[in-house]
Design an enzyme around this catalytic site. Structure first.
Site, PDB file in Angstrom:
ATOM      1  CG  ASP A 113      -1.815   1.201   1.301  1.00 31.82           C
ATOM      2  OD1 ASP A 113      -2.908   1.093   0.717  1.00 31.82           O
ATOM      3  OD2 ASP A 113      -1.453   2.236   1.890  1.00 31.82           O
ATOM      4  CE1 TYR A 131       0.334   7.997   2.689  1.00 35.28           C
ATOM      5  CE2 TYR A 131       0.855   5.756   2.079  1.00 35.28           C
ATOM      6  CZ  TYR A 131       0.004   6.667   2.643  1.00 35.28           C
ATOM      7  OH  TYR A 131      -1.176   6.231   3.197  1.00 35.28           O
ATOM      8  CE  LYS A 185      -3.778   4.589   0.609  1.00 39.19           C
ATOM      9  NZ  LYS A 185      -2.399   4.578   1.091  1.00 39.19           N
ATOM     10  CG  HIS A 235      -4.930   9.622   0.328  1.00 37.10           C
ATOM     11  ND1 HIS A 235      -3.594   9.473   0.075  1.00 37.10           N
ATOM     12  CD2 HIS A 235      -5.089   9.289   1.629  1.00 37.10           C
ATOM     13  CE1 HIS A 235      -2.978   9.066   1.178  1.00 37.10           C
ATOM     14  NE2 HIS A 235      -3.867   8.947   2.124  1.00 37.10           N
TER      15      HIS A 235
HETATM   16  N1  LIG Z   1      -5.663   6.133   3.658  1.00 34.85           N
HETATM   17  C1  LIG Z   1      -5.111   6.896   4.575  1.00 34.85           C
HETATM   18  O1  LIG Z   1      -5.467   8.088   4.746  1.00 34.85           O
HETATM   19  C2  LIG Z   1      -4.037   6.348   5.435  1.00 34.85           C
HETATM   20  C3  LIG Z   1      -3.436   5.175   5.080  1.00 34.85           C
HETATM   21  N2  LIG Z   1      -2.441   4.636   5.871  1.00 34.85           N
HETATM   22  C4  LIG Z   1      -1.810   3.367   5.428  1.00 34.85           C
HETATM   23  O2  LIG Z   1      -1.832   2.430   6.516  1.00 34.85           O
HETATM   24  C5  LIG Z   1      -0.488   2.058   6.829  1.00 34.85           C
HETATM   25  C6  LIG Z   1      -0.325   1.723   8.308  1.00 34.85           C
HETATM   26  O3  LIG Z   1      -0.616   2.812   9.129  1.00 34.85           O
HETATM   27  P1  LIG Z   1       0.492   3.664   9.910  1.00 34.85           P
HETATM   28  O4  LIG Z   1      -0.155   4.941  10.274  1.00 34.85           O
HETATM   29  O5  LIG Z   1       1.722   3.691   9.136  1.00 34.85           O
HETATM   30  O6  LIG Z   1       0.712   2.925  11.276  1.00 34.85           O
HETATM   31  P2  LIG Z   1       0.730   1.459  11.929  1.00 34.85           P
HETATM   32  O7  LIG Z   1      -0.446   1.395  12.819  1.00 34.85           O
HETATM   33  O8  LIG Z   1       0.946   0.421  10.920  1.00 34.85           O
HETATM   34  O9  LIG Z   1       1.993   1.587  12.892  1.00 34.85           O
HETATM   35  C7  LIG Z   1       3.268   1.836  12.412  1.00 34.85           C
HETATM   36  C8  LIG Z   1       4.173   1.951  13.615  1.00 34.85           C
HETATM   37  O10 LIG Z   1       4.231   0.708  14.292  1.00 34.85           O
HETATM   38  C9  LIG Z   1       5.571   0.256  14.392  1.00 34.85           C
HETATM   39  N3  LIG Z   1       5.512  -1.207  14.281  1.00 34.85           N
HETATM   40  C10 LIG Z   1       5.121  -1.938  13.222  1.00 34.85           C
HETATM   41  N4  LIG Z   1       5.124  -3.249  13.503  1.00 34.85           N
HETATM   42  C11 LIG Z   1       5.544  -3.367  14.772  1.00 34.85           C
HETATM   43  C12 LIG Z   1       5.752  -4.475  15.627  1.00 34.85           C
HETATM   44  N5  LIG Z   1       5.517  -5.732  15.226  1.00 34.85           N
HETATM   45  N6  LIG Z   1       6.206  -4.228  16.880  1.00 34.85           N
HETATM   46  C13 LIG Z   1       6.441  -2.965  17.295  1.00 34.85           C
HETATM   47  N7  LIG Z   1       6.251  -1.864  16.541  1.00 34.85           N
HETATM   48  C14 LIG Z   1       5.792  -2.068  15.271  1.00 34.85           C
HETATM   49  C15 LIG Z   1       6.294   0.939  13.271  1.00 34.85           C
HETATM   50  O11 LIG Z   1       7.661   1.109  13.544  1.00 34.85           O
HETATM   51  P3  LIG Z   1       8.814   0.429  12.629  1.00 34.85           P
HETATM   52  O12 LIG Z   1       8.579   0.891  11.240  1.00 34.85           O
HETATM   53  O13 LIG Z   1      10.068   0.967  13.224  1.00 34.85           O
HETATM   54  O14 LIG Z   1       8.660  -1.047  12.806  1.00 34.85           O
HETATM   55  C16 LIG Z   1       5.592   2.291  13.253  1.00 34.85           C
HETATM   56  O15 LIG Z   1       6.088   3.143  14.273  1.00 34.85           O
HETATM   57  C17 LIG Z   1       0.324   3.264   6.359  1.00 34.85           C
HETATM   58  O16 LIG Z   1       1.704   3.007   6.313  1.00 34.85           O
HETATM   59  C18 LIG Z   1      -0.342   3.567   5.055  1.00 34.85           C
HETATM   60  O17 LIG Z   1       0.072   2.655   4.069  1.00 34.85           O
HETATM   61  C19 LIG Z   1      -2.111   5.236   7.067  1.00 34.85           C
HETATM   62  C20 LIG Z   1      -2.675   6.425   7.448  1.00 34.85           C
HETATM   63  C21 LIG Z   1      -3.693   7.088   6.646  1.00 34.85           C
HETATM   64  O1  LIG Z   2      -1.990   8.441   4.533  1.00 36.14           O
HETATM   65  C1  LIG Z   2      -2.032   9.431   5.270  1.00 36.14           C
HETATM   66  N1  LIG Z   2      -1.465   9.575   6.463  1.00 36.14           N
HETATM   67  C2  LIG Z   2      -1.809  10.793   6.959  1.00 36.14           C
HETATM   68  C3  LIG Z   2      -1.485  11.395   8.156  1.00 36.14           C
HETATM   69  C4  LIG Z   2      -1.939  12.665   8.444  1.00 36.14           C
HETATM   70  C5  LIG Z   2      -2.701  13.322   7.532  1.00 36.14           C
HETATM   71  C6  LIG Z   2      -3.037  12.725   6.350  1.00 36.14           C
HETATM   72  C7  LIG Z   2      -2.565  11.468   6.087  1.00 36.14           C
HETATM   73  C8  LIG Z   2      -2.736  10.608   4.993  1.00 36.14           C
HETATM   74  O2  LIG Z   2      -3.383  10.820   4.006  1.00 36.14           O
END
Ligand SMILES: NC(=O)C1=CN([C@@H]2O[C@H](COP(=O)(O)OP(=O)(O)OC[C@H]3O[C@@H](n4cnc5c(N)ncnc54)[C@H](OP(=O)(O)O)[C@@H]3O)[C@@H](O)[C@H]2O)C=CC1
Ligand SMILES: O=C1Nc2ccccc2C1=O
Length: 317
Positions: A50, A55, A84, A115
């Site tokens: 994803d 990003y 997205k 998005h």
């Molecule tokens: N459509 C939208 O608007 C959005 C989409 N997304 C998508 O969803 C994905 C996931 O959400 P995101 O907000 O990144 O956060 P997550 O909830 O996936 O958490 C990520 C955090 O967790 C840590 N982590 C991951 N696995 C472990 C583990 N097994 N043990 C301990 N720590 C862990 C990572 O650190 P480390 O990397 O150091 O392991 C990082 O700090 C995004 O990357 C994106 O692709 C996210 C936000 C908005």
């Molecule tokens: O993927 C996203 N992660 C975010 C975090 C803060 C604001 C917007 C976004 C996104 O659109």
């Protein structure tokens, strides 16, 4: 002690395509981190990645995907890649997707998501602001998110996206989209923030009834993974001898959603795709967490209503 299963289950989209239930998130992965994490994930067995225009990592993500295909012989058709459409690129989704595909070095994406259900002023970067610091949003009357969706629909017949979907919509916005006569392609997926502090069961049930697959973003609570400190989750993890992350990801899979944990650490990337079976009592205990702690971690100042009655926001403290 339970040995987590590493074969990733799939769900069927309303297009007939299969989507792997666990995918790698890539938000806040830098160029090098993104490339390494995606390559490590694919080598480990992930088949779902994803990313997003905003990003800033489509190029390294795509490079890792292409390098993996060359090294492994795995075919493009065996992978599921999502990007997205960003809010400033609403007017011409075709041109925007073609730019994304160029950065990704791919001919098509498996899923293109809108998005956010809003349009931002174009031509001033990805995050334009007014002089007072507020976001430069276009009023709904001038350009609605439904207009953007309609402009995305032809991308399927052009073979640039195998499926289209939406992100950060609430139930009223999905209802308005589905009710529009110009909407001829049902969204295949809805991607929203979902985790034990924000399970949004009403939204998940609504999408299930409309044959829209729900994808859980920020499943661990986003930056710093705060959900991993939750007592109930840790107790279940200890009972089975698995990590708190495995418990949360297994819960997301068991409730029938796709889940997109992000990690740039190869050990955590690998363990995040391993799932354990949870008992009904475990599921009830995890579902009960939101009664005492309800939180939304991704709440940008777009100034639009994205909340559901059961998806309310309590500020982080
Ligand atoms: N459509 C939208 O608007 C959005 C989409 N997304 C998508 O969803 C994905 C996931 O959400 P995101 O907000 O990144 O956060 P997550 O909830 O996936 O958490 C990520 C955090 O967790 C840590 N982590 C991951 N696995 C472990 C583990 N097994 N043990 C301990 N720590 C862990 C990572 O650190 P480390 O990397 O150091 O392991 C990082 O700090 C995004 O990357 C994106 O692709 C996210 C936000 C908005
Ligand atoms: O993927 C996203 N992660 C975010 C975090 C803060 C604001 C917007 C976004 C996104 O659109």
């Amino acid at each position: 002690m339970v040995t987590p299963k590493s074969s990733i289950k799939t769900l069927k989209l309303n297009t007939g395509a299969l989507i792997p239930q666990v995918g790698l998130g890539t938000w806040r992965s830098s160029e090098e981190e993104g490339y390494n994490a995606v390559l490590a994930a694919l080598k480990d067995g992930y088949r779902h990645i994803d990313t997003a225009r905003c990003y800033g990592n489509e190029e390294p993500v795509g490079r890792a995907i292409n390098d993996f295909m060359k090294q492994s012989g795995v075919q493009r058709s065996d992978l599921f890649v999502t990007t997205k459409l960003w809010c400033t690129e609403f007017k011409d989704p075709k041109a925007a997707l073609e730019r994304s595909l160029k950065r990704l070095h791919l001919d098509y994406v498996d899923l293109l998501l809108m998005h956010w259900p809003l349009a931002m002023k174009s031509g001033e970067g990805l995050f334009p602001r007014n002089a007072d610091g507020s976001r430069k949003l276009l009023p709904f009357e001038e350009w609605s998110y439904i207009d953007t969706y309609k402009a995305m629909q032809p991308l399927i017949d052009l073979n640039l996206a195998k499926a289209i979907g939406i992100s950060n919509y609430n139930i009223p916005k999905i209802q308005a989209l589905l009710a529009d006569k110009g909407v001829t392609v049902k969204p295949a997926c809805l991607q929203v923030e979902l985790h034990p502090y924000l399970p949004q069961q009403e939204l998940v049930d609504f999408c299930k009834a409309h044959d829209i697959v729900v994808e859980a973003y920020s499943p661990l609570g986003s930056s710093g993974a705060p959900l991993l400190k939750e007592k109930v989750i840790n107790e279940i993890g200890e009972k089975y001898g698995v990590s708190a992350a495995t418990v949360i990801i297994s819960w997301a899979v068991a409730r029938g959603t796709v889940v997109l944990p992000k990690s740039i650490n190869p050990v955590r990337v690998s363990s995040n795709r391993k799932i354990i079976p949870l008992s009904e009592a475990d599921m009830d205990a995890i579902n009960g967490i939101q009664k005492t702690t309800s939180r939304r971690f991704v709440c940008p100042d777009w100034g639009i209503d994205i909340f559901n009655s059961d998806g309310h926001f309590k500020p982080m403290n």
